[in-house]
Scaffold this active site. Structure first.
Site, short mmCIF file in Angstrom:
data_model
loop_
_atom_site.label_atom_id
_atom_site.label_comp_id
_atom_site.label_asym_id
_atom_site.label_seq_id
_atom_site.Cartn_x
_atom_site.Cartn_y
_atom_site.Cartn_z
N ARG A 174 37.44 23.93 60.73
CA ARG A 174 36.78 24.97 59.95
C ARG A 174 35.81 24.36 58.95
NH1 ARG A 174 42.14 26.26 60.41
NH2 ARG A 174 42.65 28.18 61.53
N ASP B 67 47.65 32.72 58.76
CA ASP B 67 48.55 31.57 58.87
C ASP B 67 49.99 31.99 58.58
OD1 ASP B 67 46.35 29.06 58.53
OD2 ASP B 67 45.85 30.92 57.51
N ARG C 98 51.37 33.78 61.50
CA ARG C 98 51.73 32.82 62.54
C ARG C 98 53.06 32.14 62.21
NH1 ARG C 98 45.55 30.52 62.79
NH2 ARG C 98 44.81 31.78 64.58
N HIS D 269 42.95 27.75 54.11
CA HIS D 269 43.10 28.28 55.47
C HIS D 269 42.60 27.18 56.39
CE1 HIS D 269 43.06 30.72 59.01
NE2 HIS D 269 41.75 30.79 59.08
#
Length: 317
Positions: free
Chosen positions: A89, A149, A152, A176
Site C-alpha cells: 500500500r 483488518d 479479517r 492499515h
C-alpha cells in the site's frame, strides 16, 4: 429540497462501484452519485445498478461531476490507482497523494459540510493528506483504516475456534498495512477474555492445542495480498466495511470502531493518522478511546506509527 440521505462516491472503479452496489442493496441512501474521470465507466456502473432497483429499496443512482456532490451527507473517496500483485500500500503513496491533492479542492468546494470517508490506499497517508490540504475538520475526515483488518482477524479467529465472528471482539491497531498490530490483551470471546476462554477450552478438551497467535496475525497481514494475487483486486470486503461506516453515521449509532483518524498524543503518538477505537456517530468521529495496552503492545503500536511518519516525511504533501 433534499430528501433522504445522499452519498457521493469519488471513483467508479472496482471498489467505488461495489460500494455503490452494496449501499443500494442495503437501502442506505436515497441518492447516490458516482464521479470518475472516466465518465462512461461511471455512467455504465450507475446504469447497471439502477436497472435492478425495481427489485430492491428505491434509490436514485447516477453518474455526475463534482458539482453534483453538493449537499452530500457522506463523500466516499476511492480515487487513485489500485494495489497490484506484489505491491505494498505504501508503494502507491506519492502517485495517489498527487491525485488527491489535485481533485479534493473541487470536492470540498461543492460539499464543504459532508463527512469524508477515505478508502483510497494507502488510507492512512491519504487521510492525513486530505486533512493537511483542505482545512476540513478532523471529525469529518477519517479513513476506513483497520476496520477491514479487524474483520479479517475476527473471521480468522471465528474459523479457528468454530464460533460466530459476531461473538468475537478483536481489533487491529495502527497502520492499515504490514505494521498493523493486534492488541491481544483486549481480545474477548463472548465477553470472556481470550486467555480465559482458551484455558477453559483446554480444560474441556485436553487435545486442544490452543491458538498460534503469531500465525493468525500473519494471516491477517497477508490476506489482502493473497486475494489480489488470486483475483487481481479486493473490493467486496472493503465495500461491506464502507457500508458499515455509512450505517454508523446515518443512523447515529455511537459505535466504537477502528478507523484511521488524526492522533494527538495518545500512547505518545502525534500528528499522524492511524487506526485506534474511535466513536462514530452522525457528526463523524466524536471521540477516541485509548484502552490500556501492555508494554509490548504499545511498543508495536509506536513502531507502526513510525512507519507512517517515515513515509509522510518522504512525500510531497
Amino acid at each position: 429540497m433534499k430528501k433522504g440521505n445522499k452519498i457521493s462516491i469519488l471513483g467508479a472503479g472496482n471498489v467505488g462501484a461495489t460500494i455503490a452496489y452494496t449501499l443500494t442493496m442495503d437501502g442506505m441512501a436515497s441518492e447516490i452519485v458516482l464521479v470518475d474521470i472516466n465518465q462512461n465507466k461511471a455512467k455504465g456502473e450507475a446504469m447497471d445498478i439502477i436497472q435492478g432497483t425495481a427489485l430492491c429499496p428505491p434509490v436514485n443512482i447516477y453518474a455526475g461531476d463534482y458539482s453534483d456532490i453538493k449537499d452530500s451527507d457522506i463523500v466516499i473517496v476511492t480515487l487513485g490507482c489500485a494495489r497490484k500483485p506484489g505491491q505494498s500500500r505504501i508503494d502507491l503513496a506519492q502517485g495517489n497523494v498527487n491525485i488527491i491533492k489535485s481533485v479534493m479542492p473541487q470536492a470540498v468546494h461543492y460539499a464543504p459540510d459532508a463527512i469524508y470517508v477515505v478508502v483510497s490506499n494507502p488510507v492512512d497517508i491519504i487521510t492525513y493528506t486530505i486533512l493537511k490540504t483542505t482545512g476540513l475538520p478532523e471529525s469529518h475526515v477519517f479513513g476506513s483504516g483497520t476496520l477491514l483488518d479487524s474483520s479479517r482477524l475476527r473471521e480468522s479467529l471465528a474459523r479457528t475456534l468454530e464460533i460466530s465472528p459476531k461473538n468475537i471482539h478483536a481489533y487491529m491497531f495502527g497502520e492499515h498495512g504490514d505494521s498493523a498490530m493486534v492488541p491481544w490483551s483486549l481480545t474477548s470471546i463472548g465477553g470472556i477474555p481470550l486467555k480465559t476462554y482458551l484455558n477453559s477450552m483446554r480444560e474441556k478438551n485436553p487435545d486442544f492445542k490452543g491458538l498460534d497467535l503469531a500465525a493468525i496475525e500473519a494471516e491477517v497481514h497477508t490476506s489482502g495480498a493473497q486475494v489480489i494475487s488470486l483475483k487481481g483486486a479486493t473490493f467486496y470486503a472493503i465495500a461491506l466495511s464502507a457500508r458499515r461506516i455509512c450505517e454508523c453515521i446515518l443512523r447515529d449509532t455511537n459505535t466504537v470502531t477502528t478507523l484511521s483518524g488524526m492522533i494527538h498524543g495518545a500512547y505518545g503518538i502525534d500528528d499522524v493518522c492511524l487506526s485506534l477505537p474511535f466513536v462514530l456517530d452522525c457528526h463523524g468521529i466524536s471521540g477516541m478511546n485509548a484502552p490500556e495496552l501492555t508494554a509490548q503492545e504499545q511498543e508495536k503500536l509506536l513502531a507502526s506509527a513510525n512507519v507512517l511518519k517515515q513515509t509522510i516525511a518522504s512525500l510531497d504533501i
